[in-house]
Design an enzyme around this catalytic site. Structure first.
Site, PDB file in Angstrom:
ATOM      1  N   LYS A 265      47.925  52.348  32.875  1.00 44.52           N
ATOM      2  CA  LYS A 265      47.044  51.183  33.095  1.00 44.52           C
ATOM      3  C   LYS A 265      46.661  50.442  31.814  1.00 44.52           C
ATOM      4  CE  LYS A 265      47.724  51.850  36.964  1.00 44.52           C
ATOM      5  NZ  LYS A 265      48.611  50.848  37.558  1.00 44.52           N
TER       6      LYS A 265
ATOM      7  N   GLY B  67      48.924  48.115  30.378  1.00 41.30           N
ATOM      8  CA  GLY B  67      49.743  46.912  30.205  1.00 41.30           C
ATOM      9  C   GLY B  67      51.233  47.186  30.293  1.00 41.30           C
TER      10      GLY B  67
ATOM     11  N   THR C 155      53.357  47.287  32.857  1.00 41.33           N
ATOM     12  CA  THR C 155      54.141  46.383  33.711  1.00 41.33           C
ATOM     13  C   THR C 155      54.443  45.091  32.951  1.00 41.33           C
ATOM     14  OG1 THR C 155      52.779  47.263  35.511  1.00 41.33           O
ATOM     15  CG2 THR C 155      54.205  45.402  36.038  1.00 41.33           C
ATOM     16  N   TRP C 156      53.453  44.607  32.262  1.00 41.07           N
ATOM     17  CA  TRP C 156      53.615  43.363  31.482  1.00 41.07           C
ATOM     18  C   TRP C 156      54.619  43.572  30.347  1.00 41.07           C
ATOM     19  CZ3 TRP C 156      49.065  40.808  28.274  1.00 41.07           C
ATOM     20  CH2 TRP C 156      49.430  39.491  27.962  1.00 41.07           C
TER      21      TRP C 156
ATOM     22  N   HIS D 273      54.906  57.654  30.060  1.00 41.15           N
ATOM     23  CA  HIS D 273      53.472  57.824  29.793  1.00 41.15           C
ATOM     24  C   HIS D 273      53.233  59.094  28.957  1.00 41.15           C
ATOM     25  CE1 HIS D 273      52.091  54.494  32.126  1.00 41.15           C
ATOM     26  NE2 HIS D 273      52.206  55.033  33.318  1.00 41.15           N
TER      27      HIS D 273
ATOM     28  N   GLY E  60      43.830  41.769  35.367  1.00 39.11           N
ATOM     29  CA  GLY E  60      44.401  41.571  34.039  1.00 39.11           C
ATOM     30  C   GLY E  60      43.446  40.889  33.074  1.00 39.11           C
TER      31      GLY E  60
HETATM   32  P1  PAP Z   1      50.960  51.428  35.066  1.00 37.37           P
HETATM   33  O1  PAP Z   1      50.441  52.348  34.025  1.00 37.37           O
HETATM   34  O2  PAP Z   1      50.795  51.949  36.469  1.00 37.37           O
HETATM   35  O3  PAP Z   1      52.339  50.947  34.795  1.00 37.37           O
HETATM   36  P2  PAP Z   1      49.915  49.040  33.879  1.00 37.37           P
HETATM   37  O4  PAP Z   1      50.891  47.958  34.134  1.00 37.37           O
HETATM   38  O5  PAP Z   1      49.967  49.716  32.558  1.00 37.37           O
HETATM   39  O6  PAP Z   1      50.008  50.124  35.034  1.00 37.37           O
HETATM   40  O7  PAP Z   1      48.452  48.490  34.031  1.00 37.37           O
HETATM   41  C1  PAP Z   1      48.043  47.698  35.102  1.00 37.37           C
HETATM   42  C2  PAP Z   1      47.083  46.686  34.526  1.00 37.37           C
HETATM   43  O8  PAP Z   1      47.830  45.637  33.885  1.00 37.37           O
HETATM   44  C3  PAP Z   1      46.253  46.005  35.606  1.00 37.37           C
HETATM   45  O9  PAP Z   1      45.012  45.693  34.964  1.00 37.37           O
HETATM   46  P3  PAP Z   1      43.627  45.498  35.737  1.00 37.37           P
HETATM   47  O10 PAP Z   1      43.507  46.607  36.737  1.00 37.37           O
HETATM   48  O11 PAP Z   1      42.566  45.530  34.704  1.00 37.37           O
HETATM   49  O12 PAP Z   1      43.730  44.163  36.383  1.00 37.37           O
HETATM   50  C4  PAP Z   1      47.073  44.778  35.904  1.00 37.37           C
HETATM   51  O13 PAP Z   1      46.339  43.742  36.529  1.00 37.37           O
HETATM   52  C5  PAP Z   1      47.537  44.401  34.518  1.00 37.37           C
HETATM   53  N1  PAP Z   1      48.770  43.588  34.548  1.00 37.37           N
HETATM   54  C6  PAP Z   1      49.860  43.750  35.336  1.00 37.37           C
HETATM   55  N2  PAP Z   1      50.767  42.821  35.077  1.00 37.37           N
HETATM   56  C7  PAP Z   1      50.274  42.032  34.103  1.00 37.37           C
HETATM   57  C8  PAP Z   1      50.754  40.865  33.420  1.00 37.37           C
HETATM   58  N3  PAP Z   1      51.924  40.336  33.709  1.00 37.37           N
HETATM   59  N4  PAP Z   1      49.957  40.317  32.479  1.00 37.37           N
HETATM   60  C9  PAP Z   1      48.736  40.860  32.161  1.00 37.37           C
HETATM   61  N5  PAP Z   1      48.234  41.949  32.779  1.00 37.37           N
HETATM   62  C10 PAP Z   1      48.980  42.534  33.739  1.00 37.37           C
END
Ligand code: PAP
Length: 330
Positions: A74, A76, A78-79, A141, A298
């Site tokens: 969680k 970032g 995915t980004w 992770h 995000g």
């Molecule tokens: P993971 O560890 O399960 O892969 P991960 O992608 O690291 O998850 O984290 C998800 C967070 O990144 C979410 O944050 P939030 O709960 O505070 O909203 C998600 O919204 C955010 N996120 C996913 N995609 C993007 C993106 N393209 N740009 C910025 N933030 C993003």
């Protein structure tokens, strides 16, 4: 909830006799959701994930051109995956507005799988045919000492780590795991998650060991580990994507910058755009997770809306104690 409905990495039904024996010698506990979790090489794993870690350590053969995207959950991931895919697709002559761009047809987690959760979940010698063309892109992770220890010691492959303010990470974990377990994200669930987070006994915790492993790795060899920060990516996306491109060996040309292709990549990978794609609205990962769960707000500082001042203070004190003197600020 029937355990079979849970993503396989949080379950305990795919472990070998050898792993069972190992687990009996490890510190273990039951987490706030009633799942079994144990500590291996300083990091806490659900049993099936531990099996994936062991399979990986046993079988992974690095290639010099491999790229591994690493993160605490969680933060970032995915980004970072989306940006990396978009950057490298340029060499395959895929521009961000091509109708057949891979990000339009698959979730970033489908394109770049997790080593311990996807690729090595079942075997130490998985079929890697899908990764035949270099560079192979993987994610993890696991903390650096766990991937480094056996598999990567002498490999010049590249690792990119994304780090996020841990309070926002905690809140993101709370919402995500509530979605996975199909429970309400209540205060009492947050309090349980908070306790585990602060004790360092949650999945992939302690967070401080995780962050420090990559931070130190990046200081020791900045050509090997690139340390990125979610907040900096939000605040100065153009500078950060350029930094990432240089590290990955595919810097932007002046012509690309002038023609707006950098901005198009940022737009393609934006949360707003990714979450609006059909594949991310309705699809599921190979691990049974709805793609939509990866996209929430995000926002930087969202934790302020949920943590009490006492909770914030406690996390601040832990950060101060555990990260003191390392040069990393939150
Ligand atoms: P993971 O560890 O399960 O892969 P991960 O992608 O690291 O998850 O984290 C998800 C967070 O990144 C979410 O944050 P939030 O709960 O505070 O909203 C998600 O919204 C955010 N996120 C996913 N995609 C993007 C993106 N393209 N740009 C910025 N933030 C993003």
């Amino acid at each position: 909830m029937d355990p079979k409905e849970l993503p396989s990495n949080v379950r305990d039904d795919e472990i070998s006799e050898e792993t069972k024996k190992l687990i009996s010698s490890l510190p273990s506990r039951i987490d706030y959701q009633g799942n079994k979790i144990c500590k291996y090489q300083g990091c806490w794993y659900f049993y099936n994930t531990l099996q994936g870690v062991l399979n990986f350590q046993r079988g992974f053969q690095p290639q010099d051109t491999d790229i591994i995207l690493a993160s605490y959950p969680k933060s970032g991931t995915t980004w970072l995956k989306a940006l990396t895919v978009a950057l490298l697709e340029r060499s395959k002559k895929h521009s961000s507005d091509d109708a057949d761009h891979p990000l339009l047809y698959d979730n970033p987690h489908g394109i770049i799988p997790f080593l311990e959760i996807d690729v090595y979940s079942e075997s130490s010698s998985p079929n890697l045919a899908k990764f035949s063309a270099p560079p192979r892109l993987f994610s993890t992770h696991m903390p650096l000492h766990t991937i480094h220890r056996e598999a990567l010691k002498h490999s010049p492959c590249k690792i990119v780590y994304v780090c996020r303010n841990v309070k926002d990470t905690l809140i993101s974990c709370w919402f995500y795991s509530s979605a996975i377990y199909k429970i309400e994200p209540t205060r009492s669930v947050l309090e349980s998650r908070f306790e585990e987070f602060c004790n360092g006994t949650n999945y992939f915790g302690p967070f401080w060991e995780h962050i420090l492993s990559y931070w130190r790795g990046s200081l020791e060899d900045p050509n090997y580990v690139l340390f990125m920060r979610y907040e900096e990516m939000k605040a100065e996306p153009r500078d950060q994507i350029k930094r990432l491109a240089v590290f990955l060996g595919c810097p932007f040309t002046k012509q690309e910058e002038d023609s707006g292709s950098l901005d198009k990549i940022l737009d393609l990978c934006s949360l707003r755009n990714l979450r609006s794609l059909e594949v991310n609205k309705t699809g599921q990962s190979i691990n049974n997770v709805e793609h939509s769960f990866f996209f929430r707000k995000g926002e930087v500082g969202d934790s302020k809306n949920y943590l009490t001042p006492e909770m914030e203070n406690k996390i601040d004190m832990i950060i101060q104690e555990k990260l003191q003197g390392c040069g990393l600020k939150f």
